[in-house]
Write a protein that holds these residues in place. Sequence first.
Motif, mmCIF file in Angstrom:
data_model
loop_
_atom_site.group_PDB
_atom_site.id
_atom_site.type_symbol
_atom_site.label_atom_id
_atom_site.label_comp_id
_atom_site.label_asym_id
_atom_site.label_seq_id
_atom_site.Cartn_x
_atom_site.Cartn_y
_atom_site.Cartn_z
ATOM 1 N N TYR A 4 -0.753 10.992 -9.800
ATOM 2 C CA TYR A 4 -1.244 10.561 -8.500
ATOM 3 C C TYR A 4 -0.304 10.997 -7.398
ATOM 4 O O TYR A 4 0.904 11.103 -7.596
ATOM 5 C CB TYR A 4 -1.340 9.029 -8.438
ATOM 6 C CG TYR A 4 -2.509 8.448 -9.182
ATOM 7 C CD1 TYR A 4 -3.720 8.232 -8.548
ATOM 8 C CD2 TYR A 4 -2.387 8.102 -10.519
ATOM 9 C CE1 TYR A 4 -4.798 7.680 -9.220
ATOM 10 C CE2 TYR A 4 -3.466 7.548 -11.209
ATOM 11 C CZ TYR A 4 -4.661 7.345 -10.552
ATOM 12 O OH TYR A 4 -5.726 6.798 -11.232
ATOM 13 N N VAL A 5 -0.888 11.205 -6.225
ATOM 14 C CA VAL A 5 -0.125 11.306 -5.001
ATOM 15 C C VAL A 5 -0.602 10.161 -4.116
ATOM 16 O O VAL A 5 -1.802 9.952 -3.938
ATOM 17 C CB VAL A 5 -0.270 12.672 -4.292
ATOM 18 C CG1 VAL A 5 -1.705 12.954 -3.886
ATOM 19 C CG2 VAL A 5 0.658 12.742 -3.076
ATOM 20 N N MET A 7 -0.348 8.790 -0.348
ATOM 21 C CA MET A 7 0.008 9.236 0.993
ATOM 22 C C MET A 7 -0.133 8.076 1.964
ATOM 23 O O MET A 7 -1.162 7.416 2.010
ATOM 24 C CB MET A 7 -0.900 10.386 1.433
ATOM 25 C CG MET A 7 -0.583 10.891 2.827
ATOM 26 S SD MET A 7 -1.718 12.187 3.380
ATOM 27 C CE MET A 7 -1.138 13.555 2.396
ATOM 28 N N HIS A 77 4.725 10.617 -10.397
ATOM 29 C CA HIS A 77 3.760 10.446 -9.327
ATOM 30 C C HIS A 77 4.519 10.605 -8.007
ATOM 31 O O HIS A 77 5.690 10.236 -7.909
ATOM 32 C CB HIS A 77 3.132 9.043 -9.361
ATOM 33 C CG HIS A 77 2.443 8.706 -10.644
ATOM 34 N ND1 HIS A 77 1.293 9.337 -11.073
ATOM 35 C CD2 HIS A 77 2.742 7.794 -11.593
ATOM 36 C CE1 HIS A 77 0.911 8.815 -12.222
ATOM 37 N NE2 HIS A 77 1.782 7.870 -12.568
ATOM 38 N N LEU A 94 -3.981 16.813 1.139
ATOM 39 C CA LEU A 94 -4.695 16.127 0.053
ATOM 40 C C LEU A 94 -5.483 17.121 -0.792
ATOM 41 O O LEU A 94 -5.497 17.022 -2.030
ATOM 42 C CB LEU A 94 -5.614 15.047 0.618
ATOM 43 C CG LEU A 94 -4.917 13.795 1.152
ATOM 44 C CD1 LEU A 94 -5.889 12.924 1.929
ATOM 45 C CD2 LEU A 94 -4.268 13.012 0.020
ATOM 46 N N PHE A 97 -3.155 18.905 -3.176
ATOM 47 C CA PHE A 97 -2.802 18.073 -4.331
ATOM 48 C C PHE A 97 -3.963 17.984 -5.319
ATOM 49 O O PHE A 97 -3.754 18.037 -6.531
ATOM 50 C CB PHE A 97 -2.375 16.671 -3.880
ATOM 51 C CG PHE A 97 -0.957 16.613 -3.393
ATOM 52 C CD1 PHE A 97 0.094 16.813 -4.259
ATOM 53 C CD2 PHE A 97 -0.680 16.366 -2.060
ATOM 54 C CE1 PHE A 97 1.409 16.767 -3.827
ATOM 55 C CE2 PHE A 97 0.626 16.317 -1.605
ATOM 56 C CZ PHE A 97 1.669 16.524 -2.492
ATOM 57 N N LYS A 98 -5.174 17.871 -4.823
ATOM 58 C CA LYS A 98 -6.339 17.825 -5.715
ATOM 59 C C LYS A 98 -6.457 19.122 -6.512
ATOM 60 O O LYS A 98 -6.749 19.093 -7.712
ATOM 61 C CB LYS A 98 -7.608 17.555 -4.910
ATOM 62 C CG LYS A 98 -7.699 16.138 -4.390
ATOM 63 C CD LYS A 98 -8.940 15.943 -3.530
ATOM 64 C CE LYS A 98 -8.967 14.546 -2.936
ATOM 65 N NZ LYS A 98 -10.142 14.335 -2.076
ATOM 66 N N SER A 103 -4.765 13.017 -8.646
ATOM 67 C CA SER A 103 -5.676 12.060 -8.026
ATOM 68 C C SER A 103 -4.994 11.574 -6.759
ATOM 69 O O SER A 103 -3.762 11.513 -6.697
ATOM 70 C CB SER A 103 -5.959 10.884 -8.964
ATOM 71 O OG SER A 103 -6.645 11.331 -10.110
ATOM 72 N N THR A 104 -5.790 11.225 -5.758
ATOM 73 C CA THR A 104 -5.206 10.906 -4.456
ATOM 74 C C THR A 104 -5.453 9.460 -4.055
ATOM 75 O O THR A 104 -6.517 8.896 -4.305
ATOM 76 C CB THR A 104 -5.784 11.847 -3.375
ATOM 77 O OG1 THR A 104 -7.209 11.731 -3.367
ATOM 78 C CG2 THR A 104 -5.384 13.291 -3.637
ATOM 79 N N LEU A 106 -4.793 7.071 -0.553
ATOM 80 C CA LEU A 106 -4.432 7.040 0.861
ATOM 81 C C LEU A 106 -4.224 5.591 1.267
ATOM 82 O O LEU A 106 -5.070 4.730 0.990
ATOM 83 C CB LEU A 106 -5.564 7.666 1.678
ATOM 84 C CG LEU A 106 -5.293 8.159 3.076
ATOM 85 C CD1 LEU A 106 -4.174 9.189 3.104
ATOM 86 C CD2 LEU A 106 -6.562 8.786 3.642
ATOM 87 N N ALA A 158 -9.875 10.402 0.173
ATOM 88 C CA ALA A 158 -9.070 10.315 -1.048
ATOM 89 C C ALA A 158 -9.871 9.630 -2.147
ATOM 90 O O ALA A 158 -10.901 9.005 -1.890
ATOM 91 C CB ALA A 158 -7.783 9.539 -0.761
ATOM 92 N N ASP A 159 -9.356 9.731 -3.354
ATOM 93 C CA ASP A 159 -10.010 9.072 -4.489
ATOM 94 C C ASP A 159 -9.951 7.551 -4.365
ATOM 95 O O ASP A 159 -10.870 6.855 -4.805
ATOM 96 C CB ASP A 159 -9.349 9.512 -5.804
ATOM 97 C CG ASP A 159 -9.455 11.009 -6.027
ATOM 98 O OD1 ASP A 159 -10.536 11.585 -5.790
ATOM 99 O OD2 ASP A 159 -8.439 11.616 -6.430
#
Length: 183
Positions: A4-5, A7, A77, A94, A97-98, A103-104, A106, A158-159
């Motif tokens: 994951y990221v 943000m 992560h 984003l 990163f995807k 997975s994102t 926010l 985001a996800d």
Amino acid sequence: MNRYVVMTVGMTHSGKSTFARMLEETVKNTVVVDQDDQAAFLNTHYSRLVPEDGPNTIKHSMTKMIVDYVIEETDLHLIICNSNRNPKARKALLDEFKRKGFSTILVNFDVPFILLEKRVADRKRDSSVLRTVSSFAEVLKRQQEESPHIQPPSDEEADHFFTIKKEGEVMDVTRRIADLLSS
């Protein structure tokens, strides 16, 4: 393992760095990348390399190098802790990163302006990270002036999407994200 990221998005003194560090302490396989850290390092050790105006390309290059290292050399992560208020730049980051399989998440800090003013006045945060202004009060004023022209983040970006409007929500959001990162 799904990486994951996370943000953060928000104005100065909205709690982004505090939240990021709290999440990093809660979930051990995370790392915070905060451009304020790179700015402070550069201003302390390499002030002659920091441009007086225009883009701070050296800071951005350092941040990119650290992020790339985390992506390529670790399984951590990422917690990206900056204001991230520019919608186009946020989307580009984003999307990148995807493309790299992350997975994102926010986290939007939508804190009342009056609280931000109080925090700026009460806290004596190190201003060595500042380059084009002399105080966080100036940063906040500029961000407030820009706000009507900036599209706020939305859950389509985001996800997973979280909004923090008051301090009491930080622990719950931290726990919910920690659950995602630990699954």
